[in-house]
Design a protein around this motif. Structure first.
Motif, mmCIF file in Angstrom:
data_model
loop_
_atom_site.group_PDB
_atom_site.id
_atom_site.type_symbol
_atom_site.label_atom_id
_atom_site.label_comp_id
_atom_site.label_asym_id
_atom_site.label_seq_id
_atom_site.Cartn_x
_atom_site.Cartn_y
_atom_site.Cartn_z
ATOM 1 N N VAL A 40 42.615 53.952 40.667
ATOM 2 C CA VAL A 40 41.622 52.985 41.140
ATOM 3 C C VAL A 40 42.312 51.963 42.034
ATOM 4 O O VAL A 40 43.202 51.233 41.591
ATOM 5 N N ARG A 96 40.292 49.947 44.264
ATOM 6 C CA ARG A 96 39.299 48.896 44.539
ATOM 7 C C ARG A 96 37.962 49.322 43.936
ATOM 8 O O ARG A 96 37.809 50.458 43.472
ATOM 9 N N ALA A 97 37.000 48.430 43.974
ATOM 10 C CA ALA A 97 35.642 48.776 43.558
ATOM 11 C C ALA A 97 35.027 49.694 44.612
ATOM 12 O O ALA A 97 35.364 49.611 45.798
ATOM 13 N N PHE A 130 28.924 53.604 40.617
ATOM 14 C CA PHE A 130 29.696 52.501 41.177
ATOM 15 C C PHE A 130 30.714 52.094 40.133
ATOM 16 O O PHE A 130 30.369 51.876 38.966
ATOM 17 N N ILE A 131 31.980 52.015 40.527
ATOM 18 C CA ILE A 131 33.023 51.604 39.579
ATOM 19 C C ILE A 131 33.637 50.303 40.065
ATOM 20 O O ILE A 131 33.797 50.077 41.262
ATOM 21 N N ARG A 132 33.950 49.441 39.098
ATOM 22 C CA ARG A 132 34.501 48.125 39.417
ATOM 23 C C ARG A 132 35.636 47.803 38.461
ATOM 24 O O ARG A 132 35.425 47.736 37.247
ATOM 25 N N THR A 178 38.194 45.701 36.248
ATOM 26 C CA THR A 178 37.920 44.479 35.481
ATOM 27 C C THR A 178 38.991 43.418 35.646
ATOM 28 O O THR A 178 38.827 42.306 35.165
#
Length: 108
Positions: free
Chosen positions: A80, A82-83, A103-105, A107
């Motif tokens: 990962v 970035r979002a 959508f992945i973000r 933490t």
């Protein structure tokens, strides 16, 4: 059809996470064992490809065969950075396609 996508609930930028994806799809080699040998008795039917994209950019292209089980659960690593939107597209050997996005973000 009906693909699903699952990522961990929390992760940080730079972390490698395990992505899990599942699709309901039968798989058939078309072969049967008859008189001591394998014989093709019907057309093959299986998932042939799984494409993974992040924000519209192809990041992985899996080539699958009739050896993949019916209704497979496939896991793969993703770093990962970035979002963004993760997309998985499945295609079978008859040209049908199914898509799922999430959508992945990060933490932290």
């Amino acid at each position: 059809g009906n693909p699903m996508l699952r990522v961990p609930r929390s992760f940080k930028v730079g972390e490698i996470i395990e992505v899990r994806t599942k699709i309901d799809h039968p798989s058939d080699t078309g072969l049967t064992f008859d008189d001591g040998k394998f014989v093709l008795v019907r057309p093959e039917f299986f998932l042939q490809q799984m494409r993974v994209s992040f924000d519209g950019q192809l990041i992985s292209d899996f080539r699958l065969t009739s050896a993949v089980s019916p209704n497979p659960l496939i896991r793969f690593p993703l770093k990962v950075t970035r979002a963004g939107t993760l997309q998985v597209v499945f295609a079978n050997n008859e040209g049908q396609e199914w898509e799922t996005t999430q959508f992945i973000r990060p933490t932290g």
